[in-house]
Design a protein around this motif. Structure first.
Motif, short mmCIF file in Angstrom:
data_model
loop_
_atom_site.label_atom_id
_atom_site.label_comp_id
_atom_site.label_asym_id
_atom_site.label_seq_id
_atom_site.Cartn_x
_atom_site.Cartn_y
_atom_site.Cartn_z
N LEU A 295 -5.21 -76.08 -2.17
CA LEU A 295 -3.94 -76.64 -2.65
C LEU A 295 -3.85 -78.17 -2.54
CD1 LEU A 295 -1.42 -74.01 -1.22
CD2 LEU A 295 -2.62 -73.96 -3.40
N LYS A 296 -5.00 -78.84 -2.44
CA LYS A 296 -4.99 -80.30 -2.31
C LYS A 296 -5.04 -80.99 -3.68
CE LYS A 296 -5.98 -80.95 2.36
NZ LYS A 296 -4.84 -80.25 2.88
N THR A 297 -5.70 -80.36 -4.64
CA THR A 297 -5.83 -80.95 -5.97
C THR A 297 -5.53 -79.90 -7.06
OG1 THR A 297 -8.18 -80.41 -6.10
CG2 THR A 297 -7.62 -82.60 -5.24
N ALA A 298 -5.16 -80.41 -8.22
CA ALA A 298 -4.95 -79.53 -9.36
C ALA A 298 -5.34 -80.26 -10.63
CB ALA A 298 -3.49 -79.11 -9.43
N LYS A 299 -6.07 -79.57 -11.48
CA LYS A 299 -6.41 -80.10 -12.79
C LYS A 299 -5.43 -79.50 -13.79
CE LYS A 299 -11.33 -80.59 -11.88
NZ LYS A 299 -12.64 -80.02 -12.13
N ILE A 300 -4.77 -80.37 -14.52
CA ILE A 300 -3.79 -79.93 -15.50
C ILE A 300 -4.33 -80.26 -16.89
CG2 ILE A 300 -1.38 -80.09 -16.24
CD1 ILE A 300 -1.79 -79.14 -13.28
N TYR A 301 -4.53 -79.25 -17.72
CA TYR A 301 -5.07 -79.44 -19.06
C TYR A 301 -3.93 -79.52 -20.07
CZ TYR A 301 -9.55 -78.42 -16.95
OH TYR A 301 -10.67 -78.48 -16.16
N LEU A 302 -3.96 -80.57 -20.87
CA LEU A 302 -2.89 -80.82 -21.84
C LEU A 302 -3.43 -80.81 -23.26
CD1 LEU A 302 -1.31 -83.94 -20.09
CD2 LEU A 302 -0.53 -81.59 -19.91
N SER A 303 -2.62 -80.28 -24.15
CA SER A 303 -2.92 -80.35 -25.57
C SER A 303 -1.82 -81.22 -26.18
CB SER A 303 -2.89 -78.94 -26.17
OG SER A 303 -3.21 -79.02 -27.53
N VAL A 304 -2.22 -82.28 -26.88
CA VAL A 304 -1.25 -83.23 -27.44
C VAL A 304 -1.37 -83.23 -28.96
CG1 VAL A 304 -0.48 -85.63 -27.49
CG2 VAL A 304 -1.46 -84.69 -25.39
N PHE A 305 -0.24 -82.93 -29.62
CA PHE A 305 -0.18 -83.02 -31.07
C PHE A 305 0.57 -84.30 -31.41
CE2 PHE A 305 -0.37 -78.51 -30.07
CZ PHE A 305 -1.47 -78.12 -30.83
N ALA A 306 -0.14 -85.26 -32.00
CA ALA A 306 0.46 -86.55 -32.32
C ALA A 306 0.11 -86.92 -33.76
CB ALA A 306 -0.05 -87.61 -31.36
N THR A 307 0.83 -87.92 -34.29
CA THR A 307 0.61 -88.32 -35.68
C THR A 307 -0.67 -89.14 -35.87
OG1 THR A 307 2.04 -90.24 -35.33
CG2 THR A 307 3.06 -88.28 -36.29
N SER A 308 -1.18 -89.74 -34.78
CA SER A 308 -2.41 -90.52 -34.88
C SER A 308 -3.19 -90.43 -33.57
CB SER A 308 -2.06 -91.99 -35.18
OG SER A 308 -1.44 -92.57 -34.04
N PRO A 309 -4.49 -90.73 -33.63
CA PRO A 309 -5.29 -90.73 -32.40
C PRO A 309 -4.78 -91.75 -31.37
CG PRO A 309 -6.72 -90.76 -34.33
CD PRO A 309 -5.33 -90.94 -34.82
N GLU A 310 -4.26 -92.89 -31.85
CA GLU A 310 -3.73 -93.91 -30.94
C GLU A 310 -2.51 -93.38 -30.20
OE1 GLU A 310 -4.14 -94.67 -34.36
OE2 GLU A 310 -6.15 -95.48 -33.99
N GLU A 311 -1.63 -92.69 -30.94
CA GLU A 311 -0.43 -92.12 -30.32
C GLU A 311 -0.81 -91.07 -29.29
OE1 GLU A 311 2.84 -89.33 -32.14
OE2 GLU A 311 3.23 -91.38 -32.82
#
Length: 119
Positions: free
Chosen positions: A45-61
């Motif tokens: 319980l010391k670390t956690a990896k959180i995986y995110l999926s991001v839907f954005a209008t551009s790669p920069e965003e």
């Protein structure tokens, strides 16, 4: 169900709520749709990896959104400690989940192969 599996599910739900609520209010520059696809809490319980999926209008965003979330890891951890009421809340590492992109790429390849076979 093991304790870590329950925690993974609980963290995923709570972090998702924090990202769409408290963090969006704190960081107006946060754009795109962010979903927490997986939470992997270490057995100690010391670390956690959180995986995110991001839907954005551009790669920069998309990159900007991930950067804002990573910069606010401490804030998210504090919010999480209040929501979960646990003695220790793990240090959070936010990673991009590329499985959606990979799946889309594979779909494109399969549809191209299918189209080539039809010709």
């Amino acid at each position: 169900m093991k304790r870590t599996e329950r925690l993974d599910s609980e963290y995923r739900k709570e972090i998702s709520a924090i990202l769409s609520g408290a963090l969006k209010n704190k960081e107006p520059a946060l754009k795109g749709i962010v979903s927490v696809t997986e939470a992997d809490v270490a057995p100690d319980l010391k670390t956690a990896k959180i995986y995110l999926s991001v839907f954005a209008t551009s790669p920069e965003e998309k990159e900007n959104t991930l950067a804002i979330i990573r910069e606010n890891a401490g804030f998210i951890r504090r919010e999480l400690s209040q929501a979960m009421r646990m003695r220790t809340v793990p240090a959070l590492t936010f990673l991009e989940d590329k499985s959606m992109e990979y799946g889309q790429k594979m779909d494109d390849i399969f549809s191209k192969l299918h189209k080539d076979n039809d010709q």
